[in-house]
Design an enzyme around this catalytic site. Sequence first.
Site, PDB file in Angstrom:
ATOM      1  N   HIS A 126       0.818  -1.232   0.000  1.00  0.00           N
ATOM      2  CA  HIS A 126       0.000   0.000   0.000  1.00  0.00           C
ATOM      3  C   HIS A 126       0.845   1.272   0.000  1.00  0.00           C
ATOM      4  O   HIS A 126       0.300   2.368  -0.163  1.00  0.00           O
ATOM      5  CB  HIS A 126      -0.927   0.043   1.220  1.00  0.00           C
ATOM      6  CG  HIS A 126      -2.014  -0.991   1.190  1.00  0.00           C
ATOM      7  ND1 HIS A 126      -2.887  -1.129   0.133  1.00  0.00           N
ATOM      8  CD2 HIS A 126      -2.362  -1.950   2.097  1.00  0.00           C
ATOM      9  CE1 HIS A 126      -3.727  -2.132   0.383  1.00  0.00           C
ATOM     10  NE2 HIS A 126      -3.426  -2.643   1.563  1.00  0.00           N
ATOM     11  N   ASP A 163      -3.290 -10.517  -2.380  1.00  0.00           N
ATOM     12  CA  ASP A 163      -3.819  -9.959  -1.127  1.00  0.00           C
ATOM     13  C   ASP A 163      -5.282  -9.521  -1.356  1.00  0.00           C
ATOM     14  O   ASP A 163      -5.655  -9.174  -2.472  1.00  0.00           O
ATOM     15  CB  ASP A 163      -2.971  -8.751  -0.738  1.00  0.00           C
ATOM     16  CG  ASP A 163      -3.244  -8.220   0.655  1.00  0.00           C
ATOM     17  OD1 ASP A 163      -2.470  -8.530   1.571  1.00  0.00           O
ATOM     18  OD2 ASP A 163      -4.232  -7.463   0.814  1.00  0.00           O
ATOM     19  N   HIS A 165      -6.594  -6.899  -0.531  1.00  0.00           N
ATOM     20  CA  HIS A 165      -6.625  -5.458  -0.831  1.00  0.00           C
ATOM     21  C   HIS A 165      -5.841  -5.167  -2.100  1.00  0.00           C
ATOM     22  O   HIS A 165      -4.796  -5.775  -2.346  1.00  0.00           O
ATOM     23  CB  HIS A 165      -6.016  -4.675   0.334  1.00  0.00           C
ATOM     24  CG  HIS A 165      -6.684  -4.940   1.647  1.00  0.00           C
ATOM     25  ND1 HIS A 165      -6.129  -5.764   2.614  1.00  0.00           N
ATOM     26  CD2 HIS A 165      -7.866  -4.515   2.134  1.00  0.00           C
ATOM     27  CE1 HIS A 165      -6.955  -5.815   3.663  1.00  0.00           C
ATOM     28  NE2 HIS A 165      -8.013  -5.069   3.397  1.00  0.00           N
ATOM     29  N   ASP A 244      -4.845 -12.435   3.486  1.00  0.00           N
ATOM     30  CA  ASP A 244      -6.098 -11.926   4.055  1.00  0.00           C
ATOM     31  C   ASP A 244      -7.303 -12.151   3.128  1.00  0.00           C
ATOM     32  O   ASP A 244      -8.419 -11.752   3.478  1.00  0.00           O
ATOM     33  CB  ASP A 244      -5.968 -10.454   4.461  1.00  0.00           C
ATOM     34  CG  ASP A 244      -5.271  -9.607   3.420  1.00  0.00           C
ATOM     35  OD1 ASP A 244      -5.042 -10.096   2.294  1.00  0.00           O
ATOM     36  OD2 ASP A 244      -4.942  -8.442   3.731  1.00  0.00           O
TER      37      ASP A 244
HETATM   38 ZN   LIG Z   1      -4.346  -6.866   2.672  1.00  0.00          ZN
END
Ligand SMILES: [Zn+2]
Length: 307
Positions: A126, A163, A165, A244
């Site tokens: 991120h 992931d 995200h 995740d």
């Molecule tokens: Zn994540």
Amino acid sequence: MATAIYTHPVCEQHDMGSGHAECPARIAAISSALESAGLIQQLDQRRAPMASQDVLGLAHPDSYVQAIYDVAPSEGLISLDGDTAMNVFTLEAARRAAGAAVAAVDAVMAGEVENAFCQTRPPGHHAESRQSMGFCLFGNVAIAAKHALEHHGLQRVAIVDFDVHHGNGTEDLVKDDARILFCSSFMHPHYPGYFGKNISGQRINTPLDGGTGGAEFRAVLEDHWLPALREQQPEMIFISAGFDAHRDDPLGGLALVEDDFYWATKQFMEIADEYAQGRVVSVLEGGYNLSALGSSAAAHVQALLGQ
Ligand SMILES: [Zn+2]
């Protein structure tokens, strides 16, 4: 050939406060799952070295790197953004998380090991060019990819990110580099909430609806990622290994299981065997249910070991 694992005790000392999901216990959860599965003794265990400011500068402006060094606290906890904080150990841990990924590239390129997994934190996908976010300070996987291109003379590399995200930071750090193919699967809508809505060229963003399970996830990879990888013919494959997307993850909302991570890893290894002499470097991103994180990482490492 061997699989290396890189970690360092300081990765368990970076602590953003009690109750934070991205917690030190994540490292131990992976270690104990690798041990229970009988995998740890099969790995070439290595200490993560610290990345220099120059190496961090492969993907970030020097002014951003310097700013992180400057704000690192000598005691207590300081907040960088809504989700990300630094304690006394964070800067060293972040430098070792990036340093592990870079050292893994060097080891794989030298032929010391075929592939490697970086069991490090803080994660990186991120972190944007000039902005920490989402528990991430430096873009570990993007830094390692740039290192492979700049210092080892590779012409084409791929980063695959499963992931839950979107890897917004990685996408930001590689967006002007046509030598890097970036594939990201992620739940949408979900944090961080935006992404380049394209499946074209070097950016393969494949949003998934909440609740998506393994069958659909595998179909998306088969339909979009694997053809793009075969077309690009990467000379090294980097995995942003976030676990995740597991069905038990408290921050996720997808329904993957251990075998899906195992399957995906095997697909990337097959492509690496075809075009990249088997060269794969995997870097830990998310995964916040400690039990699911451990078992998922173990399935991933088992695949890397060729089992
Ligand atoms: Zn994540």
